[in-house]
Design an enzyme around this catalytic site. Structure first.
Site, mmCIF file in Angstrom:
data_model
loop_
_atom_site.group_PDB
_atom_site.id
_atom_site.type_symbol
_atom_site.label_atom_id
_atom_site.label_comp_id
_atom_site.label_asym_id
_atom_site.label_seq_id
_atom_site.Cartn_x
_atom_site.Cartn_y
_atom_site.Cartn_z
ATOM 1 C CB VAL A 136 -44.887 -49.423 -10.027
ATOM 2 C CG1 VAL A 136 -45.527 -48.611 -11.141
ATOM 3 C CG2 VAL A 136 -44.116 -50.586 -10.623
ATOM 4 C CB CYS A 187 -41.910 -58.309 -12.741
ATOM 5 S SG CYS A 187 -42.425 -56.788 -11.937
ATOM 6 C CE LYS A 232 -33.646 -55.655 -10.690
ATOM 7 N NZ LYS A 232 -33.878 -55.158 -12.017
ATOM 8 C CG PHE A 269 -41.857 -51.096 -20.132
ATOM 9 C CD1 PHE A 269 -42.196 -52.411 -20.427
ATOM 10 C CD2 PHE A 269 -42.600 -50.079 -20.700
ATOM 11 C CE1 PHE A 269 -43.253 -52.702 -21.290
ATOM 12 C CE2 PHE A 269 -43.658 -50.355 -21.565
ATOM 13 C CZ PHE A 269 -43.982 -51.668 -21.855
ATOM 14 C CG LEU A 270 -40.228 -49.063 -12.754
ATOM 15 C CD1 LEU A 270 -39.726 -50.030 -11.716
ATOM 16 C CD2 LEU A 270 -40.726 -47.795 -12.099
ATOM 17 C CE LYS A 271 -32.528 -52.029 -16.034
ATOM 18 N NZ LYS A 271 -32.832 -50.959 -16.967
ATOM 19 C CD GLU A 272 -38.482 -54.436 -7.598
ATOM 20 O OE1 GLU A 272 -37.722 -55.069 -6.846
ATOM 21 O OE2 GLU A 272 -39.682 -54.675 -7.710
ATOM 22 N N GLY A 331 -35.871 -64.294 -10.686
ATOM 23 C CA GLY A 331 -36.845 -64.192 -9.603
ATOM 24 C C GLY A 331 -37.472 -62.814 -9.652
#
Ligand code: NAD
Length: 436
Positions: free
Chosen positions: A11, A266, A327, A155-158, A263
């Protein structure tokens, strides 16, 4: 504008770099000396598409700095973000020790007005604890320095973090004063040129929004996994069900994919922490308790299918795994379902051959040498009695099935992410299992 971001992880590094890209002068701070030294040398500690180019560019152009010393820049910035880790404590609640440590350092060294913004995911009430910790340290010094606190959950997504940060659906900011609101508005203005979605709330609501958002997404996944398991029993196909309900505009199509469990760093910890917050306040989050339970069970679904296929005789079997990261497009292995699956396979006496495009060094650090790490997806399939697709990296979508089949001892494919076509696989001579 000058800002500091404390905690240079997924982050902190992404936010800092994206703010710098918009012209902000950003100092990223971390206690991990090795990480900071690497960043100063242009070595990026995490894999995130598009990040490296932006870090190198903004560092070179003098807008992005890295240091281990917050005190050196603290009195030179308008905003200090705290983006340190909040891992689960033993009882599932969020461990706030890093967040409060940062607050104390600020209180011990602050000489001028600043907005202290918590970006880490923290339970309701944390920003107020941050405020109290800073105030206590200022009082110890007899220092009369004004400051504001704010909550700006991320709210970012890896795997898509840069894109998410640059074009956010919305930016949520919890504030207590108009002064802090104006400063935060100015900081985020460059991201809002085409899409003005800044939502200002009170501080506790901003803190709750993050947990509610992640819990809702985890709920959708567990709900679909539950539906998938029932589909198998009653003879329906969850892929068709997904399309049938996802086209309902009240439901929408995202996060409706059945699989082998969620998984990552978060969802598991945030669901746990919200359950714990409720318990501490005398309330039971019954839906979320079920969400967690379904997810735990789902991590063993592929193993159970494999055991059924081989009538429980798994000892000595070689199992190939495609994908290890929790992911695609990340090297993050935190709470990755693959780790649970691998443990079950090894305990049952299987040999595990794995391939992941990016996460293998991190997987090896966590899982050790009991797993054979392969140089590509076809090598992983060599002499395998079964192949499991665990992470849906793009490169796994259209393999040369002939090559895979020739490599394997027996062509059994377990598709943990429902990305393959049963007819195609069956036509190619595979025994094919999917979820639901
Ligand atoms: P991370 O583990 O990748 O990074 C945290 C960093 O903080 C580490 O580099 C650590 O060394 C540093 N740190 C710890 N204590 C420090 C201190 N006192 N001073 C300076 N640095 C310190 O964590 P992350 O994944 O970036 O997550 C950070 C927070 O953001 C968490 O609360 C997480 O829940 C939340 N969050 C994460 C994501 C994600 O996709 N990873 C998305 C949204 C929100």
């Amino acid at each position: 504008m000058k800002i500091a971001i404390v905690g240079t992880g997924y982050v902190g590094l992404v936010s800092g770099t994206c703010f710098a890209e918009m012209g902000v002068d950003v100092t990223c701070v971390d206690v991990d000396r090795q990480k900071i030294e690497k960043l100063q040398q242009g070595i990026i500690p995490i894999y995130e598409p598009g990040l490296e180019t932006l870090v190198l560019k903004n560092h070179r152009e003098g807008r992005l700095h890295f240091t281990t010393d917050l005190t050196a820049c603290l009195n030179d910035v308008e905003i200090v973000f705290s983006a340190v880790g909040t891992p689960p404590d033993e009882d599932g609640s969020a461990d706030l020790s890093y967040v409060l440590q940062v607050a104390r350092t600020i209180g011990q060294n602050l000489n001028k007005y600043v907005v202290v913004v918590t970006k880490s995911t923290v339970p309701v009430g944390t920003a107020r604890k941050v405020k109290a910790a800073i105030r206590e340290e200022l009082d110890k010094r007899g220092a009369e320095v004004e400051f504001d606190i704010a909550s700006n959950p991320e709210f970012l997504k890896e795997g898509d973090a840069v894109q998410d940060f640059m074009s956010p659906d919305r930016v949520v900011v919890g504030v207590e004063t108009d002064r802090a609101r104006k400063i935060m508005e100015r900081l985020y203005k460059p991201f809002m040129m085409n899409n003005y979605r800044m939502i200002f709330t009170d501080v506790p609501s901003a803190e709750m929004i993050k947990y509610a958002a992640n819990s809702m997404l985890a709920t959708r996944i567990s709900f679909m996994n539950d539906i998938a398991n029932l589909c198998e029993i009653v003879g329906a196909d969850v892929n068709m069900v997904r399309k049938g309900i996802g086209t309902d505009s009240r439901i929408g199509s995202k996060f409706l994919y059945a699989g082998c469990g969620y998984g990552g760093s978060c969802f598991p910890k945030d669901v746990k922490a919200l359950i714990r917050t409720a318990q501490q306040n005398g309330y039971q989050m019954r839906v979320l308790q079920a969400v967690e339970e379904v997810n735990e069970r789902q991590k063993s679904v592929l193993f159970d299918k494999l055991a059924r296929h081989f009538q429980g005789k798994l000892a000595g079997k070689t199992v190939a795994l495609w994908g290890l990261a929790f992911k695609p497009e990340t090297d993050d292995m935190r709470e990755a379902p693959a780790t649970v699956l691998i443990r079950m396979l090894l305990d049952a006496g299987c040999r595990v051959r794995a391939y992941d495009p990016i996460a293998m060094p991190e997987a090896e650090r966590r899982l050790g040498s009991e797993v054979t790490y392969c140089k590509d997806m076809y090598e992983a399939a060599l002499d395998a009695d079964a192949l499991m697709l665990v992470t849906e990296w793009k490169q796994f979508r259209l393999p040369s099935w002939g090559v895979v089949k020739r490599a394997m001892r027996t062509p059994v494919l377990l598709d943990g992410r429902n990305i393959y076509d049963r007819e195609e696989l069956t036509a190619n001579g595979f025994t094919y299992y999917h979820i639901g």
